[in-house]
Design a protein around this motif. Structure first.
Motif, PDB file in Angstrom:
ATOM      1  N   ASP A   1       0.830  -1.212   0.000  1.00 32.20           N
ATOM      2  CA  ASP A   1       0.000   0.000   0.000  1.00 32.20           C
ATOM      3  C   ASP A   1       0.862   1.257   0.000  1.00 32.20           C
ATOM      4  O   ASP A   1       0.576   2.224  -0.732  1.00 32.20           O
ATOM      5  N   LEU A   2       1.913   1.250   0.814  1.00 34.84           N
ATOM      6  CA  LEU A   2       2.815   2.411   0.842  1.00 34.84           C
ATOM      7  C   LEU A   2       3.541   2.590  -0.490  1.00 34.84           C
ATOM      8  O   LEU A   2       3.731   3.722  -0.950  1.00 34.84           O
ATOM      9  N   ASP A   3       3.938   1.469  -1.111  1.00 35.88           N
ATOM     10  CA  ASP A   3       4.621   1.554  -2.400  1.00 35.88           C
ATOM     11  C   ASP A   3       3.717   2.156  -3.470  1.00 35.88           C
ATOM     12  O   ASP A   3       4.133   3.025  -4.246  1.00 35.88           O
ATOM     13  N   LEU A   4       2.473   1.701  -3.521  1.00 35.17           N
ATOM     14  CA  LEU A   4       1.531   2.243  -4.511  1.00 35.17           C
ATOM     15  C   LEU A   4       1.265   3.721  -4.259  1.00 35.17           C
ATOM     16  O   LEU A   4       1.170   4.514  -5.206  1.00 35.17           O
ATOM     17  N   GLU A   5       1.161   4.088  -2.985  1.00 34.10           N
ATOM     18  CA  GLU A   5       0.944   5.495  -2.657  1.00 34.10           C
ATOM     19  C   GLU A   5       2.144   6.341  -3.081  1.00 34.10           C
ATOM     20  O   GLU A   5       1.983   7.437  -3.640  1.00 34.10           O
ATOM     21  N   GLU A   6       3.346   5.826  -2.845  1.00 34.99           N
ATOM     22  CA  GLU A   6       4.549   6.573  -3.227  1.00 34.99           C
ATOM     23  C   GLU A   6       4.654   6.713  -4.738  1.00 34.99           C
ATOM     24  O   GLU A   6       4.985   7.793  -5.261  1.00 34.99           O
ATOM     25  N   VAL A   7       4.382   5.628  -5.464  1.00 34.74           N
ATOM     26  CA  VAL A   7       4.448   5.691  -6.932  1.00 34.74           C
ATOM     27  C   VAL A   7       3.434   6.705  -7.461  1.00 34.74           C
ATOM     28  O   VAL A   7       3.720   7.481  -8.383  1.00 34.74           O
ATOM     29  N   GLY A   8       2.232   6.717  -6.870  1.00 37.90           N
ATOM     30  CA  GLY A   8       1.224   7.684  -7.293  1.00 37.90           C
ATOM     31  C   GLY A   8       1.684   9.118  -7.102  1.00 37.90           C
ATOM     32  O   GLY A   8       1.464   9.983  -7.960  1.00 37.90           O
ATOM     33  N   ILE A   9       2.343   9.388  -5.990  1.00 33.56           N
ATOM     34  CA  ILE A   9       2.842  10.744  -5.733  1.00 33.56           C
ATOM     35  C   ILE A   9       3.950  11.113  -6.713  1.00 33.56           C
ATOM     36  O   ILE A   9       3.996  12.234  -7.225  1.00 33.56           O
ATOM     37  N   LEU A  10       4.842  10.151  -6.993  1.00 34.52           N
ATOM     38  CA  LEU A  10       5.917  10.422  -7.949  1.00 34.52           C
ATOM     39  C   LEU A  10       5.356  10.724  -9.329  1.00 34.52           C
ATOM     40  O   LEU A  10       5.864  11.598 -10.052  1.00 34.52           O
ATOM     41  N   PHE A  11       4.312   9.999  -9.720  1.00 35.15           N
ATOM     42  CA  PHE A  11       3.670  10.294 -10.997  1.00 35.15           C
ATOM     43  C   PHE A  11       3.096  11.707 -10.992  1.00 35.15           C
ATOM     44  O   PHE A  11       3.230  12.457 -11.961  1.00 35.15           O
ATOM     45  N   GLN A  12       2.421  12.080  -9.903  1.00 31.32           N
ATOM     46  CA  GLN A  12       1.819  13.412  -9.833  1.00 31.32           C
ATOM     47  C   GLN A  12       2.880  14.504  -9.845  1.00 31.32           C
ATOM     48  O   GLN A  12       2.645  15.610 -10.338  1.00 31.32           O
ATOM     49  N   ARG A  13       4.058  14.204  -9.303  1.00 31.36           N
ATOM     50  CA  ARG A  13       5.141  15.183  -9.336  1.00 31.36           C
ATOM     51  C   ARG A  13       5.750  15.321 -10.726  1.00 31.36           C
ATOM     52  O   ARG A  13       6.564  16.204 -10.977  1.00 31.36           O
ATOM     53  N   GLY A  14       5.375  14.425 -11.632  1.00 32.73           N
ATOM     54  CA  GLY A  14       5.897  14.502 -12.985  1.00 32.73           C
ATOM     55  C   GLY A  14       7.213  13.803 -13.165  1.00 32.73           C
ATOM     56  O   GLY A  14       7.903  14.004 -14.171  1.00 32.73           O
TER      57      GLY A  14
END
Length: 532
Positions: free
Chosen positions: A513-526
């Motif tokens: 869950d933490l990994d998916l959340e982190e990947v989502g944030i990295l995507f949003q950061r561009g």
């Protein structure tokens, strides 16, 4: 070698792959060139048993998954829009290069029959999909140029393989029919498209029926080999069948494949493609020793073949430049005459296009299938290896530098909807769906926090669409805090596990869950998060 020795060699090669790839990244060199040279040097280590690349096995083992994965991730809209240009490169440029190499070979070695000269041209004419992937994934190109090169790498192997088979048959039999060759090529091409479409649709059906994500990912791997083998079994182009299956499956996967399967599949495919690409290049390097031994030793090769090989390599490079700039000049002429659909590349993009002609596994594999009775076999095999070595190291190694110097401009029209506008549209669609289900039958709001979260998301994306740069500057600190919070949560999770307070299953579930959340944030950061 027995089975155990073969396994030991495979482990040695994988260890060499890791070491050479890491060294190339450290030194900022093209990994493909490092693997190619490293494999060639390893082949001459005293006491190491010779490793030969079985040509038939190489084609069926390496080519299908790499072609399928390339087609799977191909931007189909751009592929279809630029299909005439792709056909121009994948068929026209390959045919032209074959003729040029055949003429040059005949001039250099007039004792060779014309059919043998054309076999030489067919071996050397198609740029390789594996080499193109290895180089292009490390550089940034305009969208049109990227679409043309990706599409060419998917289709040109079929042209080269077909030409080679006709040339070898003519060399051995002494007869050749141009009409029969054209008809056979059409049957191979369109038959391959039909077989690939059927295999791709069967893959989509399998994904709909299967429930286990591991089985689905395994099925996607089997599809690549299934399409290739089905095409070859039905005497059509296995290459085209594989590409067509990849395009069909890639087009439908967004609808039929669950998100969790896409994430797992991307990781599996990325690892498999890395291993296959790396092994291809290091095995090509390893094949140098056997090629030189068959040709009579290094002294004979250098003494008798250097001149013809260099001239043929120059012909390969020159032929691509002539074809690319010639067809681009023709498009410029059509544009001046008022043909609206004529869109020349321009000098900058044409220069990059002409320089991207790296050869690879297909060139060597078909050279190694040459019958022993065909004249000039040793020269063709040495030239094939030299073409791979020179194009991968020289052209591939300097491509990034050339792009920075030439600075090709993106001539494609901008998309009708930008990324920020598309993100805003998605956010509002999610909000509308949530608003429709956020109230119970009596009209009471039962999901207030969810609704407010989605409304905030929609407002944020509206601001992002209106002013992308200013919005991202302000939100970066927000993302930074979220990443710090996730890191703290992961640290606490690991502490609980190390102290024996939670089981492994809990660790893995919460860590995911933490990994998916982190990947989502990295995507949003561009940031570039490559899940392939």
């Amino acid at each position: 070698m027995d089975g155990v020795q073969t396994f030991e060699i495979v482990l040695l090669l994988l260890a060499a792959v890791v070491a050479l790839h890491a060294a190339a990244l450290k030194l900022k060199l093209p990994p493909s060139a490092a693997l190619l040279v490293g494999g060639g040097l390893l082949a001459f280590i005293p006491g190491l048993p010779p490793v030969e690349l079985d040509p038939e096995l190489a084609l069926v083992l390496f080519l299908p998954p790499l072609l399928f994965e390339g087609a799977y991730y191909t931007a189909f809209g751009r592929f279809r829009r630029h299909l005439p240009g792709i056909i121009n490169l994948a068929v026209g440029a390959v045919l032209f290069t074959t003729v040029v190499v055949a003429v040059v070979t005949k001039m250099l070695l007039p004792e060779l029959p014309w059919a043998v000269c054309f076999a030489m041209g067919a071996i050397l004419s198609p740029p390789d999909a594996v080499s193109a992937r290895a180089i292009l994934q490390r550089v940034k190109l305009p969208r049109r140029l990227e679409a043309l090169l990706e599409g060419e790498s998917l289709l040109n192997d079929a042209t080269g393989l077909t030409l080679f088979r006709f040339a070898v048959a003519a060399a051995l039999s002494g007869t050749f029919s141009a009409g029969a060759a054209v008809g056979s090529f059409a049957m191979l091409f369109f038959g391959g498209v039909a077989v690939g479409w059927v295999v791709g649709r069967l893959g989509v059906l399998a994904v709909r029926l299967l429930r286990d994500q591991t089985l689905i990912v395994t099925t996607t791997l089997l599809l690549s080999w299934g399409a290739y083998l089905a095409g070859e079994m039905l005497h059509v182009s296995g290459v085209i069948a594989t590409v067509a299956a990849g395009l069909v499956f890639g087009w439908h996967q967004h609808v039929v494949m669950p998100a969790r399967v896409r994430i797992q599949g991307s990781a599996v495919w990325r690892t498999a493609v890395f291993a296959l690409e790396a092994l291809v290049f290091i095995l090509i390097g390893f094949s140098l020793r056997a090629i030189i031994d068959r040709a009579g030793g290094l002294e004979d090769v250098v003494g008798s073949m250097t001149g013809p090989v260099l001239c043929i390599l120059a012909a390969i490079v020159a032929a691509r430049f002539v074809w690319v700039f010639g067809t681009d000049g023709f498009l410029r002429l059509l544009k001046r005459l008022g043909v609206k659909r004529a869109r020349p590349l321009g000098g900058r993009q044409a220069t990059i296009m002409a320089w991207t002609g790296m050869r690879g596994v297909v060139t060597l594999a078909i050279a190694l299938t040459l019958p022993a009775a065909i004249p000039g076999r040793d020269l063709m095999q040495v030239t094939a290896f030299a073409a791979i070595l020179v194009t991968v190291i020289v052209q591939g190694g300097t491509l990034g530098w050339l792009i920075r110097r030439v600075k090709p401009e993106d001539g494609d029209p901008p998309p009708r909807v930008s990324l920020p506008e598309a993100e805003a549209a998605v956010a509002h669609a999610k909000l509308r769906a949530a608003e429709a289900h956020a109230y119970d039958a009596e009209g009471k709001l039962i999901h207030p926090q969810l609704l407010e979260q989605l409304r905030g998301r929609a407002r944020a994306t509206d601001r992002y669409a209106a002013e992308p740069d200013g919005f991202m500057d302000g939100i970066q600190s927000h993302f930074a805090v979220l990443l710090i919070a996730i890191a703290a949560g992961r640290k606490e999770l690991i502490r609980l596990h190390r102290e024996g307070k939670i089981e492994d299953e809990v660790l893995h579930d919460l860590e995911r869950d933490l990994d998916l959340e982190e990947v989502g944030i990295l995507f949003q950061r561009g940031e570039q998060v490559d899940l392939r």
